[in-house]
Design a protein around this motif. Sequence first.
Motif, PDB file in Angstrom:
ATOM      1  N   SER A  47      -9.609  35.047 108.800  1.00  0.00           N
ATOM      2  CA  SER A  47     -10.121  35.859 107.704  1.00  0.00           C
ATOM      3  C   SER A  47     -10.191  35.071 106.393  1.00  0.00           C
ATOM      4  CB  SER A  47      -9.232  37.093 107.522  1.00  0.00           C
ATOM      5  OG  SER A  47      -9.665  37.864 106.419  1.00  0.00           O
ATOM      6  N   LEU A  48      -9.138  34.321 106.093  1.00  0.00           N
ATOM      7  CA  LEU A  48      -9.128  33.504 104.873  1.00  0.00           C
ATOM      8  C   LEU A  48     -10.244  32.468 104.895  1.00  0.00           C
ATOM      9  CD1 LEU A  48      -5.297  32.907 104.415  1.00  0.00           C
ATOM     10  CD2 LEU A  48      -6.814  34.073 102.804  1.00  0.00           C
TER      11      LEU A  48
ATOM     12  N   PHE B 282       0.529  31.585 107.639  1.00  0.00           N
ATOM     13  CA  PHE B 282      -0.442  32.606 108.027  1.00  0.00           C
ATOM     14  C   PHE B 282      -0.570  32.723 109.539  1.00  0.00           C
ATOM     15  CE2 PHE B 282      -1.958  30.821 103.947  1.00  0.00           C
ATOM     16  CZ  PHE B 282      -1.870  31.971 103.171  1.00  0.00           C
TER      17      PHE B 282
ATOM     18  N   SER C 134      -5.065  35.977 110.164  1.00  0.00           N
ATOM     19  CA  SER C 134      -5.153  35.784 108.710  1.00  0.00           C
ATOM     20  C   SER C 134      -5.894  34.497 108.377  1.00  0.00           C
ATOM     21  CB  SER C 134      -3.761  35.763 108.076  1.00  0.00           C
ATOM     22  OG  SER C 134      -3.165  37.030 108.154  1.00  0.00           O
TER      23      SER C 134
END
Length: 160
Positions: A54-55, A47, A51
Motif C-alpha cells: 500500500s505504501l 511494516f 502495508s
Amino acid sequence: MLALMLALVRDPLLRRSEAFVLAKAVGESVRREEVEALIVSGEPDRFSAASLKSLAQNINGSWTQAGFMAGRTRKVRTAPKVTPTNITYALFLSHLEGLSGQRLFSSHWMTLLCRSPAELEALANSAAHRGQIVFLNAGGVKEVRFPGFLTAEEEQWLHE
C-alpha cells in the motif's frame, strides 16, 4: 508538483523515495517492488507485506500525480511539467533552509525540478515578471527576494 514538494517537506517515507525516482531515466520502468525494497531498506521490520504494498502504491501515486511517472499499473518515469510557480516555491523552500544567491539555484529543490540551469533562470525570470518573486541576475550574481512571504518576525527567525 506543488503538492509533492510540500509532501516531501513533511513525509519522511516519500522523501526517502526521491533520490530513487530522480535516478530513473525518462522512459525507464518503475516497479512497485523496487519501492517496497527501498522502504524495507530503511526500516526492515516496521511494516507488514500488505502495508508495504500500500505504501509503495501511494508513493508511486504521489510521483505520478506530480508528473514524474505515467501509467496506471505499469509506471514509467516521465519528465514533469515545471511552471514559474513551481520554481517560486522551490526557491522559497531553499530560502527557508538558509540558502541565498546562486546557492538557491543549486539546492536540492532545484534538482527536483529536473531542468538545466538556463531553464531554471528562465523560469525565475518568468516568475519575477508575474510578480511572484524579485529576481535580479547580473554578471552571474543572483539575488532572489520574496516580498510579503514572511513577516518581519519570521524573517528574524530565519536568520537566528
